[in-house]
Write a protein that holds these residues in place. Structure first.
Motif, PDB file in Angstrom:
ATOM      1  N   SER A 132      -8.884  73.998   0.861  1.00 53.07           N
ATOM      2  CA  SER A 132      -8.884  74.715  -0.320  1.00 53.07           C
ATOM      3  C   SER A 132      -9.571  76.026  -0.130  1.00 53.07           C
ATOM      4  O   SER A 132      -9.404  77.099  -0.929  1.00 53.07           O
ATOM      5  N   PHE A 133     -10.641  76.191   0.568  1.00 58.51           N
ATOM      6  CA  PHE A 133     -11.346  77.403   1.045  1.00 58.51           C
ATOM      7  C   PHE A 133     -10.917  77.579   2.192  1.00 58.51           C
ATOM      8  O   PHE A 133     -11.186  76.958   3.222  1.00 58.51           O
ATOM      9  N   LYS A 134     -10.348  78.823   2.557  1.00 56.08           N
ATOM     10  CA  LYS A 134      -9.606  79.175   3.762  1.00 56.08           C
ATOM     11  C   LYS A 134     -10.641  79.738   4.716  1.00 56.08           C
ATOM     12  O   LYS A 134     -11.127  80.855   4.382  1.00 56.08           O
ATOM     13  N   PRO A 135     -10.858  79.329   5.954  1.00 61.52           N
ATOM     14  CA  PRO A 135     -11.745  79.938   6.995  1.00 61.52           C
ATOM     15  C   PRO A 135     -11.213  81.142   7.664  1.00 61.52           C
ATOM     16  O   PRO A 135      -9.722  81.289   7.667  1.00 61.52           O
ATOM     17  N   ARG A 136     -11.875  81.848   8.301  1.00 61.35           N
ATOM     18  CA  ARG A 136     -11.380  82.986   9.309  1.00 61.35           C
ATOM     19  C   ARG A 136     -10.418  82.332  10.288  1.00 61.35           C
ATOM     20  O   ARG A 136      -9.273  82.846  10.696  1.00 61.35           O
ATOM     21  N   PHE A 137     -10.721  81.032  10.782  1.00 61.43           N
ATOM     22  CA  PHE A 137      -9.816  80.631  11.913  1.00 61.43           C
ATOM     23  C   PHE A 137      -9.814  78.951  11.789  1.00 61.43           C
ATOM     24  O   PHE A 137     -10.773  78.425  11.359  1.00 61.43           O
ATOM     25  N   LEU A 138      -8.808  78.433  11.948  1.00 59.28           N
ATOM     26  CA  LEU A 138      -8.493  76.908  11.706  1.00 59.28           C
ATOM     27  C   LEU A 138      -7.654  76.795  12.492  1.00 59.28           C
ATOM     28  O   LEU A 138      -6.371  77.177  12.780  1.00 59.28           O
ATOM     29  N   TRP A 139      -7.615  75.508  13.249  1.00 58.14           N
ATOM     30  CA  TRP A 139      -6.956  74.971  14.335  1.00 58.14           C
ATOM     31  C   TRP A 139      -6.995  73.584  14.536  1.00 58.14           C
ATOM     32  O   TRP A 139      -8.125  72.972  14.190  1.00 58.14           O
ATOM     33  N   GLN A 140      -6.235  72.812  15.273  1.00 56.97           N
ATOM     34  CA  GLN A 140      -5.957  71.111  15.401  1.00 56.97           C
ATOM     35  C   GLN A 140      -6.145  71.368  16.917  1.00 56.97           C
ATOM     36  O   GLN A 140      -5.396  71.769  17.658  1.00 56.97           O
ATOM     37  N   GLU A 141      -6.978  70.390  17.375  1.00 57.01           N
ATOM     38  CA  GLU A 141      -7.054  69.888  19.079  1.00 57.01           C
ATOM     39  C   GLU A 141      -7.158  68.513  18.880  1.00 57.01           C
ATOM     40  O   GLU A 141      -8.360  68.211  18.640  1.00 57.01           O
ATOM     41  N   GLY A 142      -5.976  67.680  19.312  1.00 54.08           N
ATOM     42  CA  GLY A 142      -6.364  66.344  19.364  1.00 54.08           C
ATOM     43  C   GLY A 142      -6.377  65.537  18.025  1.00 54.08           C
ATOM     44  O   GLY A 142      -5.877  66.001  16.963  1.00 54.08           O
ATOM     45  N   ALA A 143      -7.356  64.832  17.852  1.00 56.51           N
ATOM     46  CA  ALA A 143      -7.713  64.461  16.701  1.00 56.51           C
ATOM     47  C   ALA A 143      -8.641  65.102  15.529  1.00 56.51           C
ATOM     48  O   ALA A 143      -9.011  64.385  14.577  1.00 56.51           O
ATOM     49  N   HIS A 144      -8.973  66.375  16.085  1.00 56.15           N
ATOM     50  CA  HIS A 144      -9.789  66.849  15.398  1.00 56.15           C
ATOM     51  C   HIS A 144      -9.422  68.369  14.796  1.00 56.15           C
ATOM     52  O   HIS A 144      -8.565  68.819  15.566  1.00 56.15           O
ATOM     53  N   THR A 145     -10.013  68.759  13.687  1.00 56.05           N
ATOM     54  CA  THR A 145      -9.585  69.932  13.194  1.00 56.05           C
ATOM     55  C   THR A 145     -10.757  70.972  13.336  1.00 56.05           C
ATOM     56  O   THR A 145     -11.958  70.280  12.802  1.00 56.05           O
ATOM     57  N   TYR A 146     -10.615  72.024  13.787  1.00 62.03           N
ATOM     58  CA  TYR A 146     -11.576  73.124  13.967  1.00 62.03           C
ATOM     59  C   TYR A 146     -11.636  74.105  12.883  1.00 62.03           C
ATOM     60  O   TYR A 146     -10.510  74.596  12.498  1.00 62.03           O
ATOM     61  N   ALA A 147     -12.752  74.715  12.560  1.00 63.73           N
ATOM     62  CA  ALA A 147     -12.902  75.954  11.639  1.00 63.73           C
ATOM     63  C   ALA A 147     -14.077  76.535  12.038  1.00 63.73           C
ATOM     64  O   ALA A 147     -15.104  76.003  12.252  1.00 63.73           O
ATOM     65  N   LEU A 148     -13.881  78.147  11.934  1.00 65.98           N
ATOM     66  CA  LEU A 148     -14.974  78.983  12.091  1.00 65.98           C
ATOM     67  C   LEU A 148     -14.944  79.886  10.948  1.00 65.98           C
ATOM     68  O   LEU A 148     -13.812  80.295  10.758  1.00 65.98           O
ATOM     69  N   HIS A 149     -16.097  80.129  10.436  1.00 64.30           N
ATOM     70  CA  HIS A 149     -16.027  81.097   9.196  1.00 64.30           C
ATOM     71  C   HIS A 149     -17.519  81.752   9.326  1.00 64.30           C
ATOM     72  O   HIS A 149     -18.303  81.287   9.783  1.00 64.30           O
TER      73      HIS A 149
END
Length: 193
Positions: A132-149
């Protein structure tokens, strides 16, 4: 180190195309951020710009102020510069970003840096879904979702509460996922672009 020039006051960085992405991150002072997350990908800065970025939730071409590149015919071409709008005529930077090398190879790139008083690098279990709150970077690797804001401390705090997960320490190296380099097609990493 291939980072050629850094202006903290004017918030830009000039680096050669063979600069690794993590070298760019290491060259930056606290509070300034490049237009890509703290990950290493094949091809360094040249490869990133040819692919059109990685996991950003914005158009990365607008973050590239200038390019010096070698065309497939061997000509050296300069496009853009240190300011957002410094010439009249054709904008060759934006078509280059995301061209997968059809227009040439990056020799030097001028990147806009963005300020942020706070930042958070998070990961959580689960598939990639647009938060709902969009970060600057968002991706998935394997079973995890990563975000950098990054941004204002209250904004970063709100994103952290919304996204959840655990904080990622350090930086990630994804070059092992791509022994033959990155190109068009499915792979182990997914982003929402």
């Amino acid at each position: 180190m291939p980072v050629l020039q850094l202006s903290v006051a004017d918030q830009y960085l000039i680096a050669s195309g063979d600069t690794s992405l993590l070298e760019v991150w290491e060259a930056l002072p606290e509070g300034l951020f490049p237009p890509f997350p703290p990950v290493e990908l094949p091809g360094g800065l040249d490869g990133l710009l040819k692919r059109g970025g990685f996991a950003q939730t914005f158009f990365v071409g607008s973050e590239v102020l200038g390019l010096e590149f070698r065309s497939p015919g061997g000509h050296t071409i300069w496009a853009g510069g240190l300011t957002v709008k410094n010439v009249q005529g054709y904008d060759l930077v934006r078509p280059f970003v995301g061209s997968f090398g059809a227009l040439g190879d990056v020799l030097e790139a001028t990147l806009r840096l963005r300020p942020g008083r706070a930042s958070v690098f998070l990961r959580r279990k689960g598939e990639l879904a647009e938060p709902s709150f969009k970060p600057r970077f968002l991706w998935q690797e394997g079973a995890h979702t990563y975000a950098l804001h990054f941004g204002h401390p209250l904004e970063v705090k709100r994103f952290t509460q919304t996204f959840g997960g655990e904080e990622v320490q350090g930086r990630l190296d994804y070059t092992g996922f791509f022994p033959n380099g990155m190109g068009v097609g499915p792979g182990h990493l997914i982003d929402l672009r």
